[in-house]
Scaffold this motif. Structure first.
Motif: not given
Length: 127
Positions: A34-37, A45-48, A51-53, A114-118
């Motif tokens: 639930v929280d990941a999206i 900054g992704w749109n829903s 992020a969902g896909t 901790l490491w905010n990289k995609i």
């Protein structure tokens, strides 16, 4: 009678601990799903839709890979048991695999936060 069997089952500490552990793991996994999206939207900054896909693809691929890999490993572990082993002995390798993989996945969860990289998020979410 069923009541006697249920009492016997609930007195089995391994069974109760396994069920409680699995229930907690399911709760954490559901919360993460639930929280990941929302996390992907807020942090990257992704749109829903994106992020969902993206998270759906990660979930699908890691779920299929985990099921196949887990099945193969458990078949290998099961083959080490005696041919006439009682059915409950088949649970022992599964529980060992579950414990080992659960502990191995914890560091990945911390690294993702901790490491905010995609790419780190994708690898960590798949674990």
């Amino acid at each position: 009678p069923v009541s006697v069997q249920l009492i016997r089952l609930f007195k089995n500490r391994v069974f109760v601990a396994t069920c409680l552990g699995y229930a907690l793991q399911t709760f954490v996994t559901g919360t993460f799903a639930v929280d990941a999206i929302q996390y992907l939207q807020n942090v990257y900054g992704w749109n829903s839709s994106k992020a969902g896909t993206s998270f759906g693809i990660i979930t699908f691929v890691s779920g299929v890979a985990g099921s196949v890999f887990g099945g193969l490993v458990l078949d290998k572990l099961k083959s080490r048991l005696e041919p006439n082993s009682p059915p409950y002995m088949y649970c022992r390798p599964a529980l060992k695999l579950l414990v080992v993989l659960s502990f191995l996945s914890f560091p990945f969860a911390f690294i993702v936060v901790l490491w905010n990289k995609i790419p780190v998020f994708i690898i960590g979410a798949a674990m």
